[in-house]
Design a protein around this motif. Structure first.
Motif, PDB file in Angstrom:
ATOM      1  N   THR A 116       0.830  -1.203   0.000  1.00 28.72           N
ATOM      2  CA  THR A 116       0.000   0.000   0.000  1.00 28.72           C
ATOM      3  C   THR A 116       0.867   1.256   0.000  1.00 28.72           C
ATOM      4  O   THR A 116       0.649   2.183  -0.782  1.00 28.72           O
ATOM      5  CB  THR A 116      -0.963  -0.035   1.203  1.00 28.72           C
ATOM      6  N   ASP A 139      -8.096  -4.537  -1.753  1.00 27.65           N
ATOM      7  CA  ASP A 139      -7.882  -5.284  -0.508  1.00 27.65           C
ATOM      8  C   ASP A 139      -9.181  -5.238   0.288  1.00 27.65           C
ATOM      9  O   ASP A 139      -9.524  -4.221   0.879  1.00 27.65           O
ATOM     10  CB  ASP A 139      -6.738  -4.636   0.282  1.00 27.65           C
ATOM     11  N   ARG A 142      -8.256  -6.615   4.922  1.00 29.06           N
ATOM     12  CA  ARG A 142      -7.833  -5.835   6.077  1.00 29.06           C
ATOM     13  C   ARG A 142      -8.805  -4.720   6.327  1.00 29.06           C
ATOM     14  O   ARG A 142      -9.103  -3.925   5.429  1.00 29.06           O
ATOM     15  CB  ARG A 142      -6.441  -5.261   5.833  1.00 29.06           C
ATOM     16  N   GLN A 148      -6.827   3.579   4.250  1.00 27.69           N
ATOM     17  CA  GLN A 148      -5.375   3.820   4.214  1.00 27.69           C
ATOM     18  C   GLN A 148      -4.950   4.298   2.825  1.00 27.69           C
ATOM     19  O   GLN A 148      -4.231   5.283   2.682  1.00 27.69           O
ATOM     20  CB  GLN A 148      -4.618   2.528   4.578  1.00 27.69           C
ATOM     21  N   ASP A 191      -3.935  -1.981  -5.801  1.00 28.95           N
ATOM     22  CA  ASP A 191      -3.346  -2.500  -4.564  1.00 28.95           C
ATOM     23  C   ASP A 191      -4.163  -3.713  -4.129  1.00 28.95           C
ATOM     24  O   ASP A 191      -5.387  -3.681  -4.152  1.00 28.95           O
ATOM     25  CB  ASP A 191      -3.407  -1.398  -3.501  1.00 28.95           C
TER      26      ASP A 191
HETATM   27 MG   LIG Z   1      -1.903  -2.948   2.196  1.00 26.40          MG
END
Ligand SMILES: [Mg+2]
Ligand SMILES: Nc1nc2c(ncn2[C@@H]2O[C@H](COP(=O)(O)OP(=O)(O)O)[C@@H](O)[C@H]2O)c(=O)[nH]1
Length: 448
Positions: A116, A139, A142, A148, A191
């Protein structure tokens, strides 16, 4: 100790042992190669690579003609340096990019490897080069992954696509890529999730995403500090997806990055960038010779590397002959200065000419980069006629050259008079009359 540390250390120890030897003969080379193999194997570098590499080093070290100006010892070091550099790619290679369409890059790697962060860094890097960049968060594992990346995208001011509550990473990736493609983005960075190991589920997901979004380049993000696991990790990812490039992160600490070697073996891909810190501007293009220097711990051997580079310059026969007979003109001098460029000193080149080198007086190599630059500029401002026959240089020609080269009349006079004097001396050397006298060839230029 990590793979990286121990590998660097092992090779470095083998090196120092070689350096301490009074002479380097066949036995010494063989022992060095054995030490090298041991260091590589202990560090878990792939056996095939170890054998191939050490065989080549041994063969070249024993069979190659010594380059002029290098000792056997220096040559062995050069050979190892060369082989590792060639293996990693001789120079920096950019990501595959085709203009006029969207280029999709997908970042893969295990959790915590730095995907990331690297996504944010790459976005910034590519944006700075004038590209329109979109970041896609695929993603869905998570918690907070989407946030993020979104925050990173805001900091580097590029567009972002994510679905914080979605479960199906494949769908999110597809939708994100489709959206940015529709809007004509130059680069779309995807990502992905990482989890802890190279789990089956993760690899299956990578495969599915790849099948749907058909990335132009799959980039493996590898933690530079993981050591022994690098090979298997890289191999597993490469089996699931076709790894096209590698980015090694966290090379800001003590890690020397030997694991990077293993990842290159495991994937056949090249390292393109390295991460050297947590900040978004801490991404560097990968420089193979610099990396090998660091790996081998020969940072303090810079002088040696320069010497090695210089040794690779072989004099052109025409030039060599002109110098040896003392019949060189300013045109020859210019040719020489242009071919040596920044790297070498004239003296080294001259000393490599058979029959001349050994007779050159001490202090001969006293030409600074500065002077070389000035000389080059002056000679480049001269006409062919002037280069071949400096006698025609009158006041008005000299004025013109000084203006054209940004130097002074005095500089030009110095060059011409040194040239004349040294020509005379070279002729004397040729005739065997003069030995070892101090000659003023190419002294430092007077200060501006
Ligand atoms: Mg990551
Ligand atoms: N020192 C250092 N830390 C890094 C680097 N790249 C990433 N990190 C840190 O590694 C941790 C994991 O990074 P992240 O990008 O979340 O990894 P991901 O799970 O693969 O997405 C974070 O604390 C990052 O700040 C680097 O080049 N140097």
């Amino acid at each position: 100790m990590t793979l990286l540390g121990s590998l660097g250390q092992g090779i470095s120890n083998a090196f120092r042992k070689l350096l301490r030897r009074p002479t380097v003969d066949e036995k010494a080379v063989e022992e060095f190669v054995k030490d090298l193999q041991r260091a590589l194997l202990i560090a878990d570098v792939n056996v095939d690579l170890v054998l191939a590499l050490s065989e080549r080093v041994k063969k070249r070290a024993l069979e190659e003609k010594l380059p002029l100006g290098l000792t056997r010892r220096e040559h062995v070091i050069k050979v190892l340096f060369d082989e590792l550099t060639v293996f990693l790619g001789e120079s920096y290679q950019p990501l595959r990019y085709i203009s006029g369409r969207s280029n999709v890059y997908m970042l893969v790697g295990i959790q915590g490897s730095g995907k990331t962060t690297t996504g944010g860094k790459l976005a910034r890097y590519l944006k700075k080069r004038g590209l329109k960049v979109g970041l896609v968060c695929a993603d869905t594992y998570r918690p907070g992954a989407s946030d993020q990346l979104k925050q990173l995208s805001e900091r580097v001011e590029v567009s972002f696509y994510g679905e914080p509550d979605a479960k199906d990473a494949v769908k999110v990736a597809e939708r994100g890529v489709k959206k940015f493609k529709g809007e004509g983005y130059d680069v779309i960075l995807v990502d992905t999730a990482g989890r802890h190991k190279e789990e089956k589920g993760l690899l299956k997901e990578m495969k599915e995403i790849t099948g749907k979004i058909k990335p132009d380049e799959i980039i493996l993000v590898l933690d530079g500090t993981i050591g022994q696991q690098a090979f298997n990790q890289a191999k597993a990812f490469n089996e699931a997806t076709d790894i096209g490039s590698i980015i090694v992160t966290k090379l800001d600490g003590a890690a020397k990055g030997g694991g990077a070697l293993s990842s290159v073996v495991a994937t056949g891909a090249k390292i393109k960038y390295i991460g050297t810190g947590e900040k978004l501007d801490e991404l560097e293009t990968f420089d193979p010779p610099g990396f090998v220097g660091r790996l081998l711990d020969i940072g303090d051997m810079k002088g040696l590397l320069e010497k090695i580079k210089e040794a690779e310059i072989t004099p052109e026969p025409e030039l060599a002959k002109a110098f040896m007979t003392g019949k060189f003109t300013l045109r020859h001098l210019l040719m020489q200065l242009e071919s040596v460029s920044k790297m070498g000193r004239l003296s080294r080149w001259l000393s490599s000419i058979p029959g001349l080198g050994s007779q050159l007086p001490a202090g001969f190599d006293d030409m600074s980069e500065e002077s070389m630059k000035k000389f080059r500029a002056i000679l480049q401002s001269m006409t062919q006629e002037e280069l071949d026959n400096p006698k025609i240089l009158d006041r008005s020609r000299i004025n013109r050259i000084a203006r054209g080269s940004g130097t002074s009349i005095k500089d030009i006079r110095t060059l011409v008079s040194q040239y004349r004097m040294s020509k005379k001396i070279f002729k004397q050397i040729k005739r065997g009359r003069r030995r070892g006298a101090q000659i003023p060839f190419m002294p430092k230029m007077p200060p501006d």
